[in-house]
Every structure is written in structure tokens, then in C-alpha cells.
Scaffold this active site. Sequence first.
Site, PDB file in Angstrom:
ATOM      1  N   GLY A  10       0.822  -1.214   0.000  1.00  0.00           N
ATOM      2  CA  GLY A  10       0.000   0.000   0.000  1.00  0.00           C
ATOM      3  C   GLY A  10       0.854   1.260   0.000  1.00  0.00           C
ATOM      4  O   GLY A  10       1.993   1.238   0.469  1.00  0.00           O
ATOM      5  N   ARG A  73      -0.705  -6.468  -5.302  1.00  0.00           N
ATOM      6  CA  ARG A  73      -1.204  -7.709  -5.906  1.00  0.00           C
ATOM      7  C   ARG A  73      -0.090  -8.542  -6.527  1.00  0.00           C
ATOM      8  O   ARG A  73      -0.115  -9.763  -6.474  1.00  0.00           O
ATOM      9  CB  ARG A  73      -2.225  -7.391  -6.977  1.00  0.00           C
ATOM     10  CG  ARG A  73      -3.440  -6.697  -6.383  1.00  0.00           C
ATOM     11  CD  ARG A  73      -4.567  -6.611  -7.371  1.00  0.00           C
ATOM     12  NE  ARG A  73      -5.679  -5.910  -6.761  1.00  0.00           N
ATOM     13  CZ  ARG A  73      -6.930  -6.050  -7.135  1.00  0.00           C
ATOM     14  NH1 ARG A  73      -7.249  -6.856  -8.108  1.00  0.00           N
ATOM     15  NH2 ARG A  73      -7.893  -5.384  -6.536  1.00  0.00           N
ATOM     16  N   ASP A 104       5.284  -6.036   5.401  1.00  0.00           N
ATOM     17  CA  ASP A 104       5.670  -7.434   5.631  1.00  0.00           C
ATOM     18  C   ASP A 104       5.541  -8.289   4.361  1.00  0.00           C
ATOM     19  O   ASP A 104       6.369  -9.168   4.112  1.00  0.00           O
ATOM     20  CB  ASP A 104       4.896  -8.042   6.800  1.00  0.00           C
ATOM     21  CG  ASP A 104       3.396  -7.978   6.592  1.00  0.00           C
ATOM     22  OD1 ASP A 104       2.939  -7.198   5.740  1.00  0.00           O
ATOM     23  OD2 ASP A 104       2.669  -8.713   7.279  1.00  0.00           O
ATOM     24  N   THR A 126       5.210   1.052   6.603  1.00  0.00           N
ATOM     25  CA  THR A 126       3.783   0.796   6.812  1.00  0.00           C
ATOM     26  C   THR A 126       3.220   1.734   7.862  1.00  0.00           C
ATOM     27  O   THR A 126       3.873   1.996   8.880  1.00  0.00           O
ATOM     28  CB  THR A 126       3.474  -0.656   7.233  1.00  0.00           C
ATOM     29  OG1 THR A 126       2.091  -0.726   7.608  1.00  0.00           O
ATOM     30  CG2 THR A 126       4.290  -1.133   8.409  1.00  0.00           C
ATOM     31  N   ASP A 128       0.942   0.829   9.621  1.00  0.00           N
ATOM     32  CA  ASP A 128       0.497  -0.068  10.695  1.00  0.00           C
ATOM     33  C   ASP A 128       1.547  -0.245  11.801  1.00  0.00           C
ATOM     34  O   ASP A 128       1.224  -0.680  12.896  1.00  0.00           O
ATOM     35  CB  ASP A 128       0.158  -1.457  10.136  1.00  0.00           C
ATOM     36  CG  ASP A 128      -0.863  -1.411   9.028  1.00  0.00           C
ATOM     37  OD1 ASP A 128      -1.612  -0.419   8.955  1.00  0.00           O
ATOM     38  OD2 ASP A 128      -0.914  -2.366   8.224  1.00  0.00           O
ATOM     39  N   ASP A 130       3.764  -2.519  12.051  1.00  0.00           N
ATOM     40  CA  ASP A 130       3.711  -3.917  12.518  1.00  0.00           C
ATOM     41  C   ASP A 130       4.810  -4.801  11.913  1.00  0.00           C
ATOM     42  O   ASP A 130       4.669  -6.015  11.862  1.00  0.00           O
ATOM     43  CB  ASP A 130       2.323  -4.517  12.197  1.00  0.00           C
ATOM     44  CG  ASP A 130       2.046  -4.597  10.701  1.00  0.00           C
ATOM     45  OD1 ASP A 130       2.801  -4.012   9.904  1.00  0.00           O
ATOM     46  OD2 ASP A 130       1.060  -5.267  10.322  1.00  0.00           O
ATOM     47  N   ARG A 172      -4.656  -3.328  10.397  1.00  0.00           N
ATOM     48  CA  ARG A 172      -4.788  -4.782  10.252  1.00  0.00           C
ATOM     49  C   ARG A 172      -4.851  -5.471  11.616  1.00  0.00           C
ATOM     50  O   ARG A 172      -5.665  -5.100  12.428  1.00  0.00           O
ATOM     51  CB  ARG A 172      -3.656  -5.347   9.390  1.00  0.00           C
ATOM     52  CG  ARG A 172      -3.643  -4.786   7.982  1.00  0.00           C
ATOM     53  CD  ARG A 172      -2.756  -5.585   7.097  1.00  0.00           C
ATOM     54  NE  ARG A 172      -1.440  -5.733   7.690  1.00  0.00           N
ATOM     55  CZ  ARG A 172      -0.517  -6.546   7.238  1.00  0.00           C
ATOM     56  NH1 ARG A 172      -0.755  -7.319   6.209  1.00  0.00           N
ATOM     57  NH2 ARG A 172       0.654  -6.618   7.827  1.00  0.00           N
TER      58      ARG A 172
END
Length: 348
Positions: A10, A73, A104, A126, A128, A130, A172
Site C-alpha cells: 500500500g 497484488r 511485511d 507501513t 500499521d 507492525d 490490520r
Amino acid sequence: MRVGLLTGGGDCPGLNAVIRAVTKSLIGLCDAEVVGIEDGFAGLMEQRTRVLDWRSVSGILASGGTILGTSNRANPLATPEAAQLTMANVQALGLDALVAVGGDGTMTIAHGLAQRGLPVVGVPKTIDNDIEGCERSFGFDTAVATVTQALERVQTTGQSHGRVMIVETMGRYAGWIALEAGIAGAADVILLPEIDYDLETVIQVCREREQRQRYTVICIGEGAKMRGGAVSVDRRIADSPDPVRLGGIANRLLWQLQPHLKSEVRATVLGHVQRGGAPTPNDRVLATQFGNEAAQLVLAGEFNRMVTLNQGAMGSISLDSVSGRNRLVPPAHPLLVTARQIGVSLGD
Ligand code: F6P
């Protein structure tokens, strides 16, 4: 030296700052030729590239997104044929090394390519936060700032109308965004994927606040779930290496709460607003440090590694220990303790 550079997964505030730093450092330090690969691993599989020089990376530090484009993708490891084609493309492009900037998923693919002989360096990206082995990824600070502002803004409506305002964040399966923004934005309840919430507890907090304060602000991570319940899946993207997209838990919680409360309950899903726009100064600095560090690793010939930040210091870690893992909020994290001690409910 010819070095490929791609951004995968992303988009994220600070990607352009990394592109700029990697390019400037490699050109400045060893007069390398930097080859920008378009749309992440898709561009590597389809040989879509463009040369990055000093001029092409000027003026992009503060812009969101990625000038190279990205894809969450494309998977060069999906089949043995795809992997073979990708490695052949690396040869055809004459790449001596690849810098892969991503989350990741990108690190797992980078690791797989390293195992097939590609000299690769990863840069953790990210919102996130994470990624295993790295205490802070760029993009996170910007996302936290955006969510914090959103929490402050919904508080106005909560106060004025006497409502329960639920704000759903991204992240997430990790609750870092919800936790930090929840504290910074003065949320009354913070619900994380790592701590299943007890509905009765959340109802009690809202009822109590109905009497005392008129309103409640709840910050909930998209991966959170009720005790005994399941995560809320927004969609499945069949051809993505990570096909599940989470989303919808704020509305689910709204309908769980509403029958038990006098006040109206409203939900706001922040979505991609959290990934957009200019990176914060902190993210610009971190992304620049990461980009420069990646260039240093390439020059030192230290491959199959990901750049890291730990205890405030730049470093690197083998991709073997990053691949396929996620960094979640640990149960005894100091911020959880702080939140509880200042009276924030974590829903348990
Ligand atoms: O990993 C970053 C992230 O923004 C997550 O927080 C979110 O779940 C996911 O990406 C959304 O991905 P997409 O843009 O494909 O919907």
C-alpha cells in the site's frame, strides 16, 4: 553499479522521501545508476523501469504516495515460472542489487528473491507499524497524527449532541495506530485487535459517561473483535498475496451498542485518509534515514537484510527473521498500562 529501487504494498506517507534519499545517497556515494521500478514487483515482472537521477527525485520529499507507483497484488513468487521470469528480468536489467521498500508482504517476497540469489535490501514501510524487528516504520507517525485530529473533531459532535462516537482506524491485526492515536486524541475507550472486547464492559463505560459526561469517544482498530466473535472482513482480493482486507468493525460495534444506550451511536471509518497526504516532519526524517541506511548496506554488500530502527538507532536485521511475521502490541506494553492508569477502558 546499477541498483533497482521499488516500492511495494500500500502507499504510505514518506515513500517519496525514501526514494529521494536512496537515490541521492547512491549517486553521491558511488555514482551508482539507480533504476526505478514501476508499480512494485509488477514492474520487475514486466520490465517497466525508468532511470532515477538527481533531478527526478528533487522536490518530492514532502509529497505523499510514491512517484514510482506501487502494487499489493503482484507476486513474483506465486509460481516457479513467475520467479524464474523475475530473476531473468533482474539479469536483463543488469541490476547488481535491489532496494525493496514495503511492508511485511514486500519483505517476505524480498526474502524469497534473496534466497534465489538476488542481492536485496529491504526498507520497512507501513502506517500499521507492525513490521517485525523494527520499533517504528515511517508512515506511522503521519497516520497517528491524522487519526488524532479525527478523534478531536468527532469529540465536538459527541459533546454537542450527547452521542457515542466510534472511530475505526486501519492497522490490520496490530493495534498500534488505534493505541497511540487513541491516547493522543483522548479516546475514552480504545479497542485493539490484541485485546478482544467484552461488550458488557463497553456498554457500562458508555452508560456511566452518559450520566457523567454526556458523550463517549471510542477508537477501534479495524482488526478488533468482540470476545468470542470474529474479525470484520471488508473484502477478499483473490490475486493479492495477502487477500483479506479488514473493515466494518465500527458499524458492527454501533449496532451492538445502540439497543443498550439512550444516546445515539455514530461510526466514522477513516480508511485511506490515514495513508494519504504529506508525511509529518518525523516521518520525513525517518524515511530519509532509512533510505540513506539502505544505500549504505548496498555499498557495504550487506544483502538479505532490512534496515531497522531500534532504541532510536539505525541498524539492520536479516530478512530471515522478518519474513512472514508481524509485530503486535504485547500484553504488557507500557502504553497499555498508561492508558489503563489514566482511566481509558480497553474493553476487557
Ligand atoms: O497495511 C496498510 C493498510 O493500510 C492496512 O492498515 C489496511 O488494512 C490495508 O493496508 C488496506 O489495504 P488496501 O489499500 O489494499 O485496501
